[in-house]
Design a protein around this motif. Structure first.
Motif: not given
Ligand code: SAH
Length: 242
Positions: A218, A167, A190, A213
């Motif tokens: 969001r 992800a 994740i 993926v």
């Molecule tokens: N701080 C980061 C977000 C991390 S979210 C930023 O602002 O870019 C935490 C984890 O959730 C991510 O590392 C990913 O594995 C997953 N995740 C959250 N939203 C996602 C999305 N829209 N698509 C894919 N993975 C996502």
């Protein structure tokens, strides 16, 4: 409370007529908290022998035993899906483990990534959460919770034939269906609140067993992302298909 039967996870073989000794905690729960007495009915499972109806044979304050009667469900292990996730705050980590057990992960692997905020986990506490989730959701299987391991080491020792669904928050946008992915052993990865580091992204992008993926437009919190990815995978490749 509804009239539904108590379901209890036990670490003992189950079979017709089998006597199942109880731990002091189980005896306390059944006989003090739930006030069951000798002859009362409940359901037990051990993650291996399916679910069984059992009767209280002996009820003490600190001990007791059950007598196994007949099987009520066969063992239904989940598909061969691992969940790799970077531990976050305690309550959210507990949530991830609980939801992974409910949604049907076969193994839960906490991973230490470059931006993981929590360096330690209580493996036994997380395992207890997985057991509780299986007890309440009617599961006959409990996913094992592994010790925290560095992501780099897991990637170095990656088992042959298992694919990794990554992800990747950088792909946030329209999500493709997973229906075209090959069946077989998989893992979901994740990241933590801080996402993945540049070094980790380079490494993951280069690994032949990795499929990145998007989880939609969001950016989700890690706990939400874990639930969303497990649901997508189960619907496309797992046991939601029937
Ligand atoms: N701080 C980061 C977000 C991390 S979210 C930023 O602002 O870019 C935490 C984890 O959730 C991510 O590392 C990913 O594995 C997953 N995740 C959250 N939203 C996602 C999305 N829209 N698509 C894919 N993975 C996502």
């Amino acid at each position: 409370m509804s009239g539904s039967k108590i379901r209890l996870f036990v670490e003992h073989p189950l079979g017709p007529g089998q006597s199942v000794p109880l731990t002091p905690e189980q005896a306390h729960y059944l006989f003090i908290v739930m006030r069951l007495g000798v002859g009362a009915d409940l359901l037990v499972f051990n993650g291996k022998d399916g679910e069984w109806r059992a009767e209280v044979a002996k009820a003490g304050k600190r001990d007791g035993s059950l007598a196994c009667r007949e099987q009520t469900r066969v063992l239904r292990p989940p598909p061969d899906l691992w969940l790799l996730f970077a531990p976050i705050k305690k309550a959210r980590t507990d949530f991830i483990v609980e939801k992974a057990a409910e949604l049907g992960a076969a193994r839960i692997q906490p991973v230490q990534t470059d931006f993981t905020n929590s360096e330690r986990i209580r493996r036994d506490r997380l395992q207890a959460h997985a057991v509780e989730a299986a007890e309440q959701c009617g599961g006959t299987f409990v996913p094992g919770v592994a010790d925290l391991a560095p992501l780099s080491r897991l990637l170095d020792d990656w088992p042959e034939g298992r694919r990794l669904l990554w992800a990747d928050e950088a792909l946030a946008g329209p999500a493709e269906t997973l229906a075209g992915l090959a069946p077989g052993p998989w893992a979901i990865l994740i990241g933590p609140e801080g996402g993945f580091s540049e070094a980790e992204r380079t490494r993951l992008r280069a690994a032949p067993f990795v499929t990145p993926v998007s989880l939609g437009p969001r950016i989700l919190r890690a706990d939400t992302a874990a639930v969303a990815a497990l649901a997508l995978w189960q619907a496309a490749l797992g046991d939601w298909k029937g």
